[in-house]
Design a protein around this motif. Sequence first.
Motif, PDB file in Angstrom:
ATOM      1  N   PRO A 132     -45.254  16.787 -43.710  1.00 28.54           N
ATOM      2  CA  PRO A 132     -45.109  17.608 -42.082  1.00 28.54           C
ATOM      3  C   PRO A 132     -45.964  17.629 -41.921  1.00 28.54           C
ATOM      4  CG  PRO A 132     -43.383  17.675 -44.044  1.00 28.54           C
ATOM      5  CD  PRO A 132     -44.250  17.505 -44.559  1.00 28.54           C
ATOM      6  N   GLU A 133     -46.917  18.657 -42.499  1.00 27.42           N
ATOM      7  CA  GLU A 133     -48.173  18.998 -41.841  1.00 27.42           C
ATOM      8  C   GLU A 133     -49.051  18.099 -41.648  1.00 27.42           C
ATOM      9  OE1 GLU A 133     -47.273  20.035 -44.659  1.00 27.42           O
ATOM     10  OE2 GLU A 133     -46.357  22.099 -44.822  1.00 27.42           O
ATOM     11  N   ASP A 134     -48.817  16.840 -41.276  1.00 28.51           N
ATOM     12  CA  ASP A 134     -49.787  15.771 -40.599  1.00 28.51           C
ATOM     13  C   ASP A 134     -49.151  15.686 -39.864  1.00 28.51           C
ATOM     14  OD1 ASP A 134     -51.574  16.346 -43.799  1.00 28.51           O
ATOM     15  OD2 ASP A 134     -50.213  14.568 -44.687  1.00 28.51           O
ATOM     16  N   LEU A 135     -48.177  15.981 -39.467  1.00 33.27           N
ATOM     17  CA  LEU A 135     -47.753  15.287 -38.094  1.00 33.27           C
ATOM     18  C   LEU A 135     -47.852  15.961 -36.860  1.00 33.27           C
ATOM     19  CD1 LEU A 135     -44.326  15.422 -39.507  1.00 33.27           C
ATOM     20  CD2 LEU A 135     -45.373  13.370 -38.878  1.00 33.27           C
ATOM     21  N   ASN A 136     -49.121  16.983 -36.977  1.00 37.23           N
ATOM     22  CA  ASN A 136     -49.361  17.255 -35.881  1.00 37.23           C
ATOM     23  C   ASN A 136     -51.161  17.317 -35.615  1.00 37.23           C
ATOM     24  OD1 ASN A 136     -48.060  19.599 -34.125  1.00 37.23           O
ATOM     25  ND2 ASN A 136     -47.659  21.192 -36.234  1.00 37.23           N
ATOM     26  N   ARG A 137     -51.574  16.164 -36.255  1.00 40.27           N
ATOM     27  CA  ARG A 137     -52.285  15.463 -35.845  1.00 40.27           C
ATOM     28  C   ARG A 137     -51.715  13.844 -35.131  1.00 40.27           C
ATOM     29  NH1 ARG A 137     -53.799  14.273 -41.894  1.00 40.27           N
ATOM     30  NH2 ARG A 137     -54.932  12.405 -41.281  1.00 40.27           N
ATOM     31  N   TYR A 138     -51.330  13.670 -34.642  1.00 39.07           N
ATOM     32  CA  TYR A 138     -50.730  12.877 -33.534  1.00 39.07           C
ATOM     33  C   TYR A 138     -49.546  13.441 -32.843  1.00 39.07           C
ATOM     34  CZ  TYR A 138     -52.175  10.996 -37.834  1.00 39.07           C
ATOM     35  OH  TYR A 138     -53.245  10.354 -39.126  1.00 39.07           O
ATOM     36  N   ARG A 139     -49.441  11.607 -31.669  1.00 39.51           N
ATOM     37  CA  ARG A 139     -48.975  12.065 -30.405  1.00 39.51           C
ATOM     38  C   ARG A 139     -48.022  11.296 -30.920  1.00 39.51           C
ATOM     39  NH1 ARG A 139     -53.119   8.895 -26.739  1.00 39.51           N
ATOM     40  NH2 ARG A 139     -52.812   7.649 -29.238  1.00 39.51           N
ATOM     41  N   ILE A 140     -46.374  11.458 -31.122  1.00 39.38           N
ATOM     42  CA  ILE A 140     -45.295  11.066 -31.290  1.00 39.38           C
ATOM     43  C   ILE A 140     -44.268  10.736 -30.159  1.00 39.38           C
ATOM     44  CG2 ILE A 140     -43.172  11.594 -33.450  1.00 39.38           C
ATOM     45  CD1 ILE A 140     -45.351  13.643 -34.990  1.00 39.38           C
ATOM     46  N   SER A 160     -45.704  19.618 -28.439  1.00 46.74           N
ATOM     47  CA  SER A 160     -46.988  19.618 -27.294  1.00 46.74           C
ATOM     48  C   SER A 160     -47.030  18.170 -27.671  1.00 46.74           C
ATOM     49  CB  SER A 160     -47.892  20.485 -26.941  1.00 46.74           C
ATOM     50  OG  SER A 160     -48.332  20.490 -28.067  1.00 46.74           O
ATOM     51  N   GLN A 161     -47.182  18.086 -28.898  1.00 47.97           N
ATOM     52  CA  GLN A 161     -47.075  16.317 -29.613  1.00 47.97           C
ATOM     53  C   GLN A 161     -46.051  15.351 -29.196  1.00 47.97           C
ATOM     54  OE1 GLN A 161     -51.066  17.628 -30.156  1.00 47.97           O
ATOM     55  NE2 GLN A 161     -50.473  16.407 -31.402  1.00 47.97           N
ATOM     56  N   LEU A 162     -45.257  16.299 -28.439  1.00 51.38           N
ATOM     57  CA  LEU A 162     -43.912  14.729 -28.581  1.00 51.38           C
ATOM     58  C   LEU A 162     -43.785  14.447 -27.065  1.00 51.38           C
ATOM     59  CD1 LEU A 162     -40.894  16.945 -30.093  1.00 51.38           C
ATOM     60  CD2 LEU A 162     -42.361  15.653 -31.212  1.00 51.38           C
ATOM     61  N   VAL A 163     -44.131  13.379 -26.873  1.00 51.73           N
ATOM     62  CA  VAL A 163     -44.345  12.344 -26.373  1.00 51.73           C
ATOM     63  C   VAL A 163     -42.933  12.143 -26.260  1.00 51.73           C
ATOM     64  CG1 VAL A 163     -44.971  10.179 -24.650  1.00 51.73           C
ATOM     65  CG2 VAL A 163     -46.116  11.899 -26.455  1.00 51.73           C
ATOM     66  N   GLN A 164     -41.354  12.376 -24.791  1.00 55.48           N
ATOM     67  CA  GLN A 164     -40.328  12.272 -24.530  1.00 55.48           C
ATOM     68  C   GLN A 164     -40.112  11.303 -23.894  1.00 55.48           C
ATOM     69  OE1 GLN A 164     -37.854  15.178 -25.024  1.00 55.48           O
ATOM     70  NE2 GLN A 164     -38.980  16.979 -25.928  1.00 55.48           N
ATOM     71  N   GLU A 165     -39.291   9.688 -23.948  1.00 56.52           N
ATOM     72  CA  GLU A 165     -39.046   9.233 -22.747  1.00 56.52           C
ATOM     73  C   GLU A 165     -37.574   8.955 -22.928  1.00 56.52           C
ATOM     74  OE1 GLU A 165     -40.627   7.613 -21.011  1.00 56.52           O
ATOM     75  OE2 GLU A 165     -42.441   8.105 -21.309  1.00 56.52           O
ATOM     76  N   THR A 166     -36.631   8.241 -22.013  1.00 57.04           N
ATOM     77  CA  THR A 166     -35.076   7.869 -22.459  1.00 57.04           C
ATOM     78  C   THR A 166     -35.078   6.683 -22.754  1.00 57.04           C
ATOM     79  OG1 THR A 166     -35.124   7.737 -19.723  1.00 57.04           O
ATOM     80  CG2 THR A 166     -35.019  10.001 -19.946  1.00 57.04           C
ATOM     81  N   ASN A 167     -35.768   5.819 -22.456  1.00 57.66           N
ATOM     82  CA  ASN A 167     -35.950   4.474 -23.104  1.00 57.66           C
ATOM     83  C   ASN A 167     -36.494   3.747 -24.283  1.00 57.66           C
ATOM     84  OD1 ASN A 167     -35.895   2.004 -22.876  1.00 57.66           O
ATOM     85  ND2 ASN A 167     -35.794   2.187 -20.526  1.00 57.66           N
ATOM     86  N   ASN A 177     -49.712  -0.226 -27.015  1.00 56.40           N
ATOM     87  CA  ASN A 177     -50.853  -0.294 -26.684  1.00 56.40           C
ATOM     88  C   ASN A 177     -52.155   1.401 -26.570  1.00 56.40           C
ATOM     89  OD1 ASN A 177     -49.904   2.065 -24.763  1.00 56.40           O
ATOM     90  ND2 ASN A 177     -49.275   1.149 -23.008  1.00 56.40           N
ATOM     91  N   GLY A 178     -51.295   1.379 -27.443  1.00 54.22           N
ATOM     92  CA  GLY A 178     -52.175   3.449 -28.502  1.00 54.22           C
ATOM     93  C   GLY A 178     -51.957   4.079 -27.389  1.00 54.22           C
ATOM     94  N   GLU A 179     -51.067   4.004 -26.807  1.00 51.84           N
ATOM     95  CA  GLU A 179     -51.091   5.452 -26.386  1.00 51.84           C
ATOM     96  C   GLU A 179     -49.974   6.490 -26.894  1.00 51.84           C
ATOM     97  OE1 GLU A 179     -49.364   5.261 -21.841  1.00 51.84           O
ATOM     98  OE2 GLU A 179     -49.333   3.471 -21.803  1.00 51.84           O
ATOM     99  N   ILE A 180     -49.549   6.302 -27.433  1.00 50.90           N
ATOM    100  CA  ILE A 180     -48.914   6.917 -28.600  1.00 50.90           C
ATOM    101  C   ILE A 180     -49.364   6.553 -30.071  1.00 50.90           C
ATOM    102  CG2 ILE A 180     -47.419   8.149 -26.819  1.00 50.90           C
ATOM    103  CD1 ILE A 180     -44.708   6.330 -29.074  1.00 50.90           C
ATOM    104  N   ASP A 181     -49.723   8.021 -31.349  1.00 51.99           N
ATOM    105  CA  ASP A 181     -49.592   7.179 -32.351  1.00 51.99           C
ATOM    106  C   ASP A 181     -48.342   7.009 -33.382  1.00 51.99           C
ATOM    107  OD1 ASP A 181     -51.853   8.001 -32.155  1.00 51.99           O
ATOM    108  OD2 ASP A 181     -51.633  10.128 -31.983  1.00 51.99           O
ATOM    109  N   LEU A 182     -47.108   7.809 -33.276  1.00 53.89           N
ATOM    110  CA  LEU A 182     -46.352   7.525 -33.628  1.00 53.89           C
ATOM    111  C   LEU A 182     -45.133   7.801 -32.951  1.00 53.89           C
ATOM    112  CD1 LEU A 182     -46.869  10.122 -37.082  1.00 53.89           C
ATOM    113  CD2 LEU A 182     -47.366   7.828 -37.181  1.00 53.89           C
TER     114      LEU A 182
END
Length: 927
Positions: A132-140, A160-167, A177-182
């Motif tokens: 789990p500690e590895d997850l903080n290296r990425y935008r999810i 702050s690593q979470l990119v939240q969307e409704t869709n 397109n590489g805007e997020i990692d996971l």
Amino acid sequence: MLLGALLPTAGCLPESEAVSADQNNITMLNLTYYTEQLPPYNYMDNGTLKGISIDLLEAVTEKMGKKVTREEIKLVPWTEGYKTVLTQNNTVLFTTVRVPEREQSFKWVGPIYTYTNVLFARPDRGITIERPEDLNRYRIGVIVDDIAVQQLLDAGVNESQLVQETNASVIVEKLDNGEIDLWAYPEAAGRYITEQVTGNSYSFRVVYTLPDREGYYVFNKNTSDSTVMSFQQALDAVKQEKDATGISTYERILGKYISSIGLSQLNYLTEEWAPFNYQKDENVTGISVEILEAVFKNIGVNLSRADVRIVPLEEGFQTAQNNTSTVLFSIACTPEREPLYKWAGPFTKASFILYAPVSNNITISSPEDLNQYRIGVVQGSIENNLLTSQGVTASQIVNGKTPEDLLRMLEESQIDLWATGDLAGRNQMLQTAADPNAYEIVYTLSENDLYYIFSKDVPDTLVSAFQQTLENVRNQKDAQGVSDYERIIYRNLGAGCAQQTFTDDAVVKLVNITSAAVEKNASETFQRINAGEAPYRDAKDPALYTFVYDENLTIVAHADNVQVVGKNFKGKTDVTGKPFRDEILEGALKNGTGWVDYIYMHPVQMNLYYKTTYYRLTQGSDGKSYIVCSGNYKRCEKQSEGMPVNNSSASPEELVAFVEKAFEYAHIHGKEAALREFNNQTGKFVDGELYIFAYDTNGTTLALPFQPEIIGNNRWNITDANGNLYIQNLIDTAQSGGGFVWYLYADPAENFTVKQKLSYVMKVDDNWIIGAGIYNSSENSSIVTVGTDPQIRERLKSFVGEAIDYANESGKDAAIAEFNNQNGTFIRDGLYIYAFDYNGTTLALPYQPELIGTDLSGLQDPYGVNYTRVEIFLAQQGGDFLFYHYYNPARNMTLEPKMSYVQKVDDTWWLGAGTYIEDLNQTTQTR
């Protein structure tokens, strides 16, 4: 929100506890059902509700005596359904995740399935999540208010690593397109949405799995306990009761929507047709079997080659036509067959040809000539159709059950011609023919694509999933830049040469035309290239096309594969490990134009071929620099086995390759079969002046094809014209690690005239040695100079020995870590240690870390030497030297001859180190 991979549930109630239909009818009165749009579990498709939970509800309520129709179920937004069932009596909501916070708000029936939130990543990113500690290296990317949000926070991910969307579709686009990692989402639903956005449900791979959650049907808390119990008992019965094949209704429903489950329920059949599919020892193997396993692995099917059964082809067709949930392969598509099955592919091509004995001097000039001959075919095979379509009468066609049967009939003159696949026929000859070279191809019937076919009762969803995964296996590149398909083809067939259908001048002309267009209007030109328009892709010859990189090696335009546009290929390689794109970039920046050789997929024929690409550095109209490229697939200069047709002047490199391939052959086929082949004057180990000789370690002759009268004679004390005990020298050199020996010997190609001969010898095991020789070789050959230099040999041997001592003292894991450390103690003076296990899996390779964990057992150099496999055999018998060709990273990955020394550490792994021949008394960073 509720989704994920489905798993059967254990612990069903006994049948004696089932509630009667009359009781169930009463309990089901006035219930209203709510669900949401959540494919593939519950969703609307062309006006009809579908999905796992929908089908399962139908099965459960039918068992209860009052089947709920799809029209009775209300499809509403999740929040609306949740609030309704929370507040209104006689309501049911599905599918709902069971968590402690909701436990007292509803009554629960289930579980419907266990679902799992996973983390998706682009395969080319090479992302690995081990904890789990590895997850903080990425935008999810996550859905707002989804359970995955809380799961990630619970795992310690910073909000702050979470990119939240409704869709979810928006998240897929950002991941692509590489805007997020996971992307955190349930796997099955994620695959479905990915297909909607990218066209391929397997565009992303799973890199991490979050804890399981379970989905249920939930009832308003005022629903009677008897109603809830009736539902639960009926659901348990649906899970428990199995059909004649041992599969329950519940599992059938899951398999209809979840490809990993559905594909595991099918029967897989094939025929004996090497090298595509055949029996070897206890296993079914071959190209199509390995591709099938790659599909299984990619899609998560818990099957392997052990689940594939070989049957006669006609039996396979009959089984597949009887709605038996069967997959049959490898099958060529014909108009007669097409409507009888469902098809997935193609996955490769095969040429169907006619073999004839060379001694019969048969010439086929036109189809009309065919009716003069008796032609053998496997019963039910495509060759029957091909012959009939070319006017061959039924009386001239002789059916056999297997390729082995037909080859025997050809050898016994029961037939005149054998219709088969070119590779399959040659493979059978090498296995069972008395003389594999006694036959020739006299006519080509057709070239056809090969497919996996499915019986008509297999759901379209499964065939579609198989097709998409097959394309994924073929096209999706890993972190090294190579697809699973490329590795499979290279391991089995190596790289081939293609018949050139256009000239290198046409390639240069296309690059110049494209460059001029980019200079005039870069944006418009890239759009036209990506659309595959002329002249950037030749409609008549699709192998002639343009592709363009920017200075960072990101593809900005590609006329053959628009899916790679926007992908960065810096450091990516071909299947041999050559980073050819980096070489293109370096050459373009240094020289402006040039050519680069590498191995690549053919856009039409699908297999791997040697390719040469011309590049040109161009200034675009937008002020940016671009590298415009086009390539040509290379014409064969040499015949099969990578050797010249006439070895009247074979080089020392060809000599060594010839012996090393014989060494591999002896280890694979055994001593008896090898000696039989070595003594065959028309066998595969007699090629021009090259032939294999063999002696036991006492000097007794075991193989000498042009002097068979000497077989069995002891020649230990034989001398050449100068008095040299050359037999003893050959044996001593072979036992000392292998190498070159000069002596005088009679040349059988020139009436046994005595001439100076250079031989290369290897120890097969402690009991016998093999070798081959050439005449008229220069004494200044660099490969011979290096190979006979005792200082270079001792330096390599000592370096490997030191590494083995270190491994024994420090332990395997510590040693591998040290060998992979570019700043470690085993990187010195241009030398480094590489390490493999005995399956050919890379353990240490400090200058190509992307290959760690990769199976390299099938690698071949241009002379056809499977050098990793040769190294394995050498290491297993203690340790020896070998020569082969590999790309030199110190000289722009130029393909060069090199010498290595390998030695076993223990029964699980071995080490090696080497130097390039061109460095003479120096060593470079190699492998």
